[in-house]
Motif scaffolding. Structure first.
Motif, short mmCIF file in Angstrom:
data_model
loop_
_atom_site.label_atom_id
_atom_site.label_comp_id
_atom_site.label_asym_id
_atom_site.label_seq_id
_atom_site.Cartn_x
_atom_site.Cartn_y
_atom_site.Cartn_z
N GLY A 1 0.81 -1.22 0.00
CA GLY A 1 0.00 0.00 0.00
C GLY A 1 0.84 1.27 0.00
N VAL A 2 2.15 1.12 -0.15
CA VAL A 2 3.03 2.29 -0.22
C VAL A 2 2.79 3.06 -1.52
CG1 VAL A 2 5.46 2.98 -0.47
CG2 VAL A 2 4.80 1.33 1.29
N GLU A 3 2.46 2.31 -2.59
CA GLU A 3 2.09 2.92 -3.86
C GLU A 3 0.67 2.50 -4.21
OE1 GLU A 3 3.87 5.08 -5.38
OE2 GLU A 3 5.99 4.49 -5.53
N TYR A 4 0.01 3.34 -4.97
CA TYR A 4 -1.31 3.00 -5.48
C TYR A 4 -1.29 3.19 -6.99
CZ TYR A 4 -6.10 3.69 -6.92
OH TYR A 4 -7.28 3.62 -7.61
N ALA A 5 -1.67 2.17 -7.72
CA ALA A 5 -1.64 2.24 -9.18
C ALA A 5 -3.01 1.99 -9.77
CB ALA A 5 -0.66 1.21 -9.74
N GLU A 6 -3.36 2.81 -10.77
CA GLU A 6 -4.55 2.52 -11.58
C GLU A 6 -4.15 1.78 -12.85
OE1 GLU A 6 -6.62 6.20 -12.14
OE2 GLU A 6 -6.91 6.46 -9.98
N VAL A 7 -2.91 2.10 -13.29
CA VAL A 7 -2.43 1.49 -14.53
C VAL A 7 -0.97 1.08 -14.38
CG1 VAL A 7 -2.07 1.82 -17.01
CG2 VAL A 7 -3.91 3.06 -15.87
N LEU A 8 -0.65 -0.13 -14.80
CA LEU A 8 0.75 -0.53 -14.96
C LEU A 8 0.99 -0.77 -16.44
CD1 LEU A 8 1.66 -3.06 -12.11
CD2 LEU A 8 1.73 -0.56 -12.10
N LEU A 9 1.98 -0.08 -16.97
CA LEU A 9 2.34 -0.25 -18.37
C LEU A 9 3.65 -1.04 -18.42
CD1 LEU A 9 1.64 0.37 -21.28
CD2 LEU A 9 2.92 2.50 -21.08
N GLN B 1 15.04 2.40 -7.29
CA GLN B 1 14.76 1.65 -6.08
C GLN B 1 14.55 2.61 -4.91
OE1 GLN B 1 17.02 -1.84 -3.54
NE2 GLN B 1 18.03 -0.99 -5.29
N ARG B 2 13.58 2.28 -4.06
CA ARG B 2 13.27 3.21 -2.96
C ARG B 2 13.76 2.65 -1.62
NH1 ARG B 2 7.56 5.85 -3.61
NH2 ARG B 2 8.68 7.57 -2.63
N THR B 3 13.78 3.52 -0.66
CA THR B 3 14.40 3.19 0.63
C THR B 3 13.72 2.00 1.33
OG1 THR B 3 15.06 4.06 2.78
CG2 THR B 3 12.95 4.78 1.95
N ARG B 4 14.51 1.31 2.15
CA ARG B 4 13.96 0.21 2.95
C ARG B 4 13.58 0.67 4.36
NH1 ARG B 4 12.87 -3.79 -0.56
NH2 ARG B 4 12.64 -5.15 1.24
N CYS B 5 13.57 1.96 4.60
CA CYS B 5 13.15 2.47 5.92
C CYS B 5 11.83 1.78 6.31
CB CYS B 5 12.96 3.98 5.87
SG CYS B 5 12.19 4.64 7.38
N SER B 6 11.82 1.16 7.49
CA SER B 6 10.65 0.35 7.85
C SER B 6 9.41 1.22 8.06
CB SER B 6 10.94 -0.49 9.09
OG SER B 6 11.39 0.35 10.14
N PHE B 7 9.61 2.49 8.34
CA PHE B 7 8.45 3.36 8.54
C PHE B 7 7.90 3.87 7.21
CE2 PHE B 7 11.22 3.58 12.26
CZ PHE B 7 10.36 2.99 13.19
N PHE B 8 8.78 4.00 6.23
CA PHE B 8 8.32 4.30 4.88
C PHE B 8 7.46 3.15 4.35
CE2 PHE B 8 9.15 3.66 0.28
CZ PHE B 8 8.51 4.78 -0.20
N CYS C 1 5.37 9.32 8.01
CA CYS C 1 6.53 9.32 7.12
C CYS C 1 6.41 10.49 6.16
CB CYS C 1 6.64 8.01 6.34
SG CYS C 1 7.91 8.05 5.06
N ASN C 2 7.36 11.41 6.26
CA ASN C 2 7.32 12.59 5.40
C ASN C 2 7.53 12.26 3.93
OD1 ASN C 2 6.87 14.59 7.40
ND2 ASN C 2 9.04 14.42 8.02
N LYS C 3 8.19 11.15 3.67
CA LYS C 3 8.44 10.77 2.28
C LYS C 3 7.18 10.20 1.63
CE LYS C 3 12.46 8.65 1.19
NZ LYS C 3 13.03 9.55 0.18
N ARG C 4 6.50 9.32 2.36
CA ARG C 4 5.30 8.68 1.81
C ARG C 4 4.06 9.55 1.96
NH1 ARG C 4 2.65 6.15 5.15
NH2 ARG C 4 4.43 5.45 6.38
N ASN C 5 4.01 10.29 3.06
CA ASN C 5 2.83 11.09 3.36
C ASN C 5 3.29 12.47 3.84
OD1 ASN C 5 0.30 11.99 4.03
ND2 ASN C 5 0.05 10.66 5.82
N PRO C 6 3.57 13.38 2.89
CA PRO C 6 4.20 14.67 3.22
C PRO C 6 3.56 15.38 4.41
CG PRO C 6 3.98 14.43 0.84
CD PRO C 6 3.30 13.24 1.45
#
Lengths: 331, 154
Positions: free
Chosen positions: A41-49, A115-122, A129-134
């Motif tokens: 649930g870190v990303e949400y996609a409507e379309v994958l190309l 590739q994105r961070t492995r920070c467990s809170f991200f 998380c300021n990165k995922r949820n500003p």
């Protein structure tokens, strides 16, 4: 995973045009990071190309020994390529030190760059998380942050950039070829990654819809190099500290140096200060200590990762010493 | 969104409809009932879901079923068509199994290695199974089993 639409791109141009006009749409290559994030649930996609049918998979010789890596080349393919192994061994070493055989068989060069961070809170959608949820805050400040970064950090984010390959590419002066709706542009890897600052959700200079199509490696000037990775177990583990080092040494003097650090930066960390002090110095343990010390002077550790300052310093000194050994040892 | 896919699994052709977000692992296990590939972490850490796609070891939990369209798959069920694969026999002989959950993935990572190299070093064996976690055996018996097959010519 939530529902999304899936399609396969037939041309790079069409893919870029398509994605540029759509929100919540992603290019799918190896999927090792993206599908993981969609499940979490870190990303949400409507379309994958799916772009894996595109022709950007070749490794092509450039002038004077340079090499162009198609962005869709697999990590395992690049690490096994004879030109990479002989002319850019630190790149092969870095790739092989990362992930597992299965993941390297799936992951692409372009995907590794993103590739994105492995920070467990991200990765935990219930944590601030300021990165995922500003603006939501940073749970790592109070929480587990032993593996977090000490260089390039900000008050909003100090998540570590996880890649090994990108650290080697930083030291190799790699240039990214990026395709957008208005055409192609080239960007040095060093300008590609953005420090978190007060906008940690902006990680790269890639605009929505742009696609990395290739990575260009300039001709190697060096004969000896190394990718040295220090971690808590010998395989399938992220770096606590890593150093990518290439030196050119003549009669004991360092004529050229390329140095980058991994596992300690919020981005693949090009060690410009260390390089500045190394060039023109004699290859001695003292010179290496001075260079490593200076590079890490800017380190900002937190409660549980002070050890990384010393670990990164020692890792860099050891990497420099091992490359010097290959040149015939110290003066 | 449904997609028609055509693929070969353990030598047999399959034609199925899958939704976009179906992983290859869930497709194998839940749609086809080919349950040899296991779901451990579902995020590419444990390797219990390892299958060979066109001869290459991948984590089937991080691949969409629709991406396997046109591919040739080998799962643990495909290793013993008439009798056990030499790797399977070796795992039994060396006691390289306790709970067995990692075994299908271990066997396929080992198979991928031996398809590429028939006489790997111990380091190459260890690296080949680095993406397959085993919490029972401590790995030594697994490495012994793979080495015995390699020396026997695979």
């Amino acid at each position: 995973m939530k529902n999304f639409l899936y399609g396969r791109a037939s041309s790079t141009r069409a893919a870029v045009d398509f994605l540029s006009n759509r929100k919540n749409a992603f290019f799918l290559a190896g999927g090792t990071n993206l599908l993981d994030h969609l499940k979490l649930g870190v990303e949400y996609a409507e379309v994958l190309l799916d772009i894996e049918d595109l022709p950007e998979r070749e490794l092509t010789d450039l002038e004077e020994g340079g090499l162009r890596l198609g962005a869709l080349a697999l990590n395992s393919e690049v690490a096994a390529d004879a030109r990479v192994k002989s002319n850019f061994p630190m790149l092969a070493e870095a790739i092989l030190s990362g992930a597992s055989p299965q993941l390297r068989n799936m992951a692409t060069i372009g995907g590794n760059l993103l590739q994105r961070t492995r920070c467990s809170f991200f990765r935990d959608i219930h944590a601030p998380c300021n990165k995922r949820n500003p603006g939501s805050g940073c749970a790592a400040l109070e929480g587990a942050h032993r593996n977090h970064a000490i260089l390039g950090t900000s008050e909003d984010c100090f998540a570590t950039h996880p890649s090994d390959m990108d650290v080697a590419l930083a030291a190799l002066d790699a240039v990214l070829v990026i395709r957008g709706v208005t055409g192609e542009r080239r960007l040095p890897l060093e300008s590609f990654y953005l420090l978190p600052g007060d906008t940690p959700w902006r990680e790269t200079a890639l605009a929505h819809g742009e696609m990395i199509t290739a990575v260009e490696l300039p001709p190697p000037f060096f004969v000896h190099s190394i990718y040295l990775k220090v971690r808590e177990r010998a395989s399938f583990e992220f770096a606590l500290a890593a150093a990518a080092v290439a030196l050119e040494v003549r009669e004991g003097m360092i004529l050229a140096a390329r140095v980058a650090l991994g596992g300690v930066g919020t981005v693949p960390w090009r060690a410009r200060e260390a390089e500045r002090l190394l060039v023109g110095a004699f290859a001695t343990p003292e010179a290496f200590e001075v260079a490593a010390e200076a590079e890490l002077a800017a380190a900002l550790p937190h409660r549980d990762n002070f050890f990384k300052v010393e670990l990164a310093r020692r890792t860099l000194v050891r990497a420099l010493s091992e490359v010097a050994e290959k040149w015939g040892g110290f003066e | 969104m449904q997609h028609k896919i055509l693929l070969t699994i353990n030598g047999e052709q399959y034609e199925n409809f899958v939704s976009s977000e179906r992983t290859l692992l869930d497709f194998l296990r839940d749609d086809l009932g080919i349950t040899g590939s296991k779901k451990g972490c579902d995020e590419g850490e444990c390797g219990a879901c390892t299958v060979l796609v066109d001869g290459i070891a991948v984590d089937s939990c991080l691949m969409l079923a629709v991406e396997a369209d046109g591919c040739e798959l080998l799962t643990v069920e495909g290793l013993n068509k008439s009798e056990l694969d030499p790797l399977q026999k070796a795992f039994i002989e060396h006691g390289a199994i306790q709970c067995g959950y990692c075994t299908p993935g271990m066997l396929l990572s080992a198979k991928a290695l031996l398809l590429e190299k028939n006489d790997p070093t111990d380091d190459e064996i260890k690296e080949a199974i680095a993406g397959n976690l085993c919490r029972c055996t401590g790995y030594l018996s697994i490495i012994d089993a793979i080495r015995s097959v390699a020396k026997g010519g695979g």
